[in-house]
Design an enzyme around this catalytic site. Structure first.
Site, PDB file in Angstrom:
ATOM      1  CE  LYS A  68      -2.302  -1.419   3.649  1.00  0.00           C
ATOM      2  NZ  LYS A  68      -1.847  -2.824   3.733  1.00  0.00           N
ATOM      3  CB  THR A  69       3.770   2.273   2.068  1.00  0.00           C
ATOM      4  OG1 THR A  69       3.043   2.160   3.301  1.00  0.00           O
ATOM      5  CG2 THR A  69       4.705   3.466   2.139  1.00  0.00           C
ATOM      6  CG  ASP A 113       0.194   3.074   6.943  1.00  0.00           C
ATOM      7  OD1 ASP A 113      -0.836   2.458   6.580  1.00  0.00           O
ATOM      8  OD2 ASP A 113       1.276   2.502   7.161  1.00  0.00           O
ATOM      9  CB  THR A 162      -4.805  -3.562   8.106  1.00  0.00           C
ATOM     10  OG1 THR A 162      -4.960  -2.978   9.409  1.00  0.00           O
ATOM     11  CG2 THR A 162      -3.379  -3.322   7.620  1.00  0.00           C
ATOM     12  NE  ARG A 221       6.365  -4.093   5.215  1.00  0.00           N
ATOM     13  CZ  ARG A 221       5.339  -3.337   5.607  1.00  0.00           C
ATOM     14  NH1 ARG A 221       4.564  -3.733   6.602  1.00  0.00           N
ATOM     15  NH2 ARG A 221       5.074  -2.203   4.991  1.00  0.00           N
TER      16      ARG A 221
END
Length: 342
Positions: A68-69, A113, A162, A221
């Site tokens: 997302k980032t 975020d 999330t 990640r």
């Protein structure tokens, strides 16, 4: 309390954040996976560039560690604008947000975020900023209070969460674009591992990349994190290069099995099967038995177990599947069979 989990999709250290930044793709053409999503974003960006307008506000939602980032930064890079990043918990006062908003230039990206953790005050302050590109700022108090209307440049808010369900309806409605990011298949994770290995100047064989991808829980990640563990193991126990044998030994040593489950995952499944006869069992009872926070289980453990079918959520609680028992070489009690799911 929860230990640092290698297979957690969340960021665990500041040092890791800098490493992830070096591995992060800069453009859509470099971004691996999520092809349907990339196509949608590409159309949106090309249309905005053609009209010479800022992109509509974008909400990105999905489990942690899926990009997302990264996508927020890609949108800024593709549009040739700056990005300012913050997080919901960091915005405690309207003044915190006011300083950021008034410094945004035309077309800039504001990335927030953990949008679900915005306070109600900050959330309400965002409404006119998102909709009308202005904010009403109150100065002084009581009889001396004044409302100052401050116009803003047209910016793009990219929110990440999330837990999209925890966002209020008024906030969700002010986003023009909604994009869900899902777990990655092993084939795409393998591509990510190979790409990251090149950037880290690490020699890795295709079968080693396959091993890492298969244990990465569908999350880039985690794949990059496991790659660094394998790289370190290969440097100490091998000749620096990573083959399948080295990868298996390195990840086994970290307690990560062939499906990417770690000790906490296995412990949760064993508790459901042994203590609660396969379930159903409430999440509160599980958290108490495991001495873990409920949020830890819901956000960090359950999503992957649900995806692979090892746990089911029912009205009566969590239930372990026969596949979970088989993976752990355990027998599911009769009371945990499918008739108890509903």
């Amino acid at each position: 309390m929860t230990r640092e989990r290698i297979v957690s999709g969340s960021q665990v250290t500041h040092d890791e954040d800098s490493v992830q930044l070096s591995l992060r793709p800069k453009l859509l053409s470099e971004y691996i996976g999520q092809n349907e999503l990339k196509d949608k974003i590409k159309v949106t960006l090309e249309a905005a560039r053609g009209r010479k307008e800022a992109v509509e506000h974008v909400l990105l939602y999905g489990p942690p560690g899926l990009g997302k980032t990264t996508l927020a930064h890609i949108i800024a890079n593709e549009m040739g604008t700056k990005i300012y990043a913050t997080a919901g918990p960091a915005l405690q006062r309207t003044g915190d947000l006011m300083g950021i908003l008034t410094n945004l230039k035309e077309g800039d990206i504001l990335f927030i975020d953990e949008m679900h953790r915005l306070s109600p005050t900050i959330e309400e302050f965002m409404y006119p900023a998102m909709e009308d590109f202005k904010v009403d700022f109150v100065v002084d108090k009581g009889a001396f209070a004044k409302v100052i209307n401050v116009p803003l440049k047209r910016f793009t808010l990219v929110g990440a969460t999330t837990r999209a369900g925890m966002l209020s309806a008024p906030l969700r409605d002010r986003f023009g674009l909604y994009y869900h990011i899902d777990f990655y298949p092993t084939s795409e994770l393998k591509e990510i591992v190979v790409r990251s290995a090149k950037l880290l100047e690490t020699e890795i064989e295709a079968d080693a990349a396959e091993v890492i991808a298969g244990r990465s829980r569908g999350t880039p990640r985690i794949a990059n994190r496991l790659l660094r563990r394998v790289r370190d193991y290969a440097a100490v126990k091998g000749d620096g290069g990573a083959d399948a044998d080295i990868a298996v030994k390195a990840l086994d040593a970290e307690g990560i099995d062939s499906l990417g489950l770690d000790n906490l995952d296995r412990k949760l499944l064993k508790v459901i099967i042994e203590y609660y006869k396969g379930g159903p069992v409430g999440i509160e009872a599980l958290a108490a038995t495991l001495s873990e926070e409920i949020d830890t289980l819901v956000d960090m453990v359950e999503p992957y177990l649900l995806k692979i079918g090892f746990v089911q959520r029912t009205k009566r609680g969590r239930v372990a599947s026969a596949e979970a028992a088989e993976h752990l070489n355990m027998k599911l009690p009769d009371s945990g069979r499918q008739e108890n799911l509903f």
